[in-house]
Enzyme design. Structure first.
Site, PDB file in Angstrom:
ATOM      1  N   ALA A  10       0.822  -1.221   0.000  1.00 52.93           N
ATOM      2  CA  ALA A  10       0.000   0.000   0.000  1.00 52.93           C
ATOM      3  C   ALA A  10       0.855   1.271   0.000  1.00 52.93           C
ATOM      4  O   ALA A  10       0.442   2.301  -0.529  1.00 52.93           O
ATOM      5  CB  ALA A  10      -0.924   0.007   1.211  1.00 52.93           C
ATOM      6  N   ASP A  65       9.921  -2.985  -8.601  1.00 47.22           N
ATOM      7  CA  ASP A  65      10.686  -3.886  -7.744  1.00 47.22           C
ATOM      8  C   ASP A  65      11.838  -3.063  -7.201  1.00 47.22           C
ATOM      9  O   ASP A  65      12.523  -2.356  -7.950  1.00 47.22           O
ATOM     10  CB  ASP A  65      11.199  -5.123  -8.480  1.00 47.22           C
ATOM     11  CG  ASP A  65      11.619  -6.191  -7.463  1.00 47.22           C
ATOM     12  OD1 ASP A  65      10.737  -6.750  -6.784  1.00 47.22           O
ATOM     13  OD2 ASP A  65      12.835  -6.432  -7.313  1.00 47.22           O
ATOM     14  N   HIS A 175      14.730   6.931  -5.118  1.00 52.20           N
ATOM     15  CA  HIS A 175      14.842   5.958  -6.202  1.00 52.20           C
ATOM     16  C   HIS A 175      13.522   5.856  -6.969  1.00 52.20           C
ATOM     17  O   HIS A 175      13.496   5.884  -8.189  1.00 52.20           O
ATOM     18  CB  HIS A 175      15.241   4.609  -5.601  1.00 52.20           C
ATOM     19  CG  HIS A 175      14.418   4.166  -4.421  1.00 52.20           C
ATOM     20  ND1 HIS A 175      14.094   5.008  -3.378  1.00 52.20           N
ATOM     21  CD2 HIS A 175      13.810   2.986  -4.120  1.00 52.20           C
ATOM     22  CE1 HIS A 175      13.352   4.363  -2.489  1.00 52.20           C
ATOM     23  NE2 HIS A 175      13.169   3.138  -2.925  1.00 52.20           N
TER      24      HIS A 175
END
Ligand code: ITT
Length: 195
Positions: A10, A65, A175
């Site tokens: 979430a 990922d 990132h």
């Protein structure tokens, strides 16, 4: 543009919305079977998740990922960040392994690989990194995962852990912020060339 977000996290959904909606990209969640993350790289795992979700829904799907790579641990936990030690013990495990590591060797970075797969099989990939150091203890209440032990060395978040930084400060250097902004630009170009 509306995309299915292929995640069960979430916090990632929240960050995707925060970063992508000002860029005109809407993400919606769906009940998706969680595929096994068998890839050896962040990019491979992002593709596995996005492809599985697009196959299952018949819609364009985007996945992230990501993970934390700690220099003094040879890049661990890396792609295993979500499976490193038991739930609730991951940050403590990293802190314990770095107990005797001095300041100058506590470097670390986060990576986020984004992959979007369309029903025709087209894939768009993007990747972002952000650099910092591992703190000596948890600091801050914001964010998720390893945020309380990651002290940013960059821009508006410099000197703060990602859990001490505001959402805007984290997104500006994170990132995921970097990968999603690169992804948004590539998606726009792809859609423009398709017209
Ligand atoms: P999905 O696979 O369903 O998207 P997940 O949480 O399992 O959710 P990953 O396999 O990509 O996602 O694992 C990433 C882990 O790395 C995540 O659970 C966190 O522990 C850590 N991580 C990634 N980005 C992070 C961030 O911005 N802040 C703190 N920790 C982060």
């Amino acid at each position: 543009m509306k995309l299915i977000i292929a995640t069960h996290n979430a916090h990632k959904v929240e960050e995707f919305r925060r970063i992508l909606s000002p860029l005109g990209i809407e993400v919606t969640t769906a009940q998706i079977t969680e595929p096994e993350e068998t890839g050896k790289t962040f990019a491979e795992n992002a593709y596995i998740k996005a492809k599985a979700a697009s196959d299952e829904t018949g819609l364009p799907a985007v996945a992230d990922d990501s993970g934390l790579s700690v220099d003094a641990l040879g890049g661990e936990p890396g792609v295993y960040s979500a499976r490193y030690a038991e739930v609730g013990k991951r940050r403590a495990t990293v802190l314990a392994k770095l107990a005797d590591v001095p300041e100058e060797r506590r470097g670390a970075h986060f990576t986020s690989a984004i992959c979007c797969v369309f029903p025709d099989g087209t894939a768009i990939n993007a990747e972002g990194h952000t650099y910092g150091k591992i703190a000596h203890e948890n600091r801050g209440e914001n964010g998720f995962g390893y945020d309380p032990i990651f002290v940013s060395e960059e821009g508006a978040a410099k000197g703060k852990t990602f859990a001490e930084a505001t959402a805007q400060e984290k997104d500006s250097v994170s990132h995921r912020g970097r990968a999603l902004r690169e992804f948004a630009a590539k998606l726009e170009e792809y859609l423009r060339n398709k017209e």
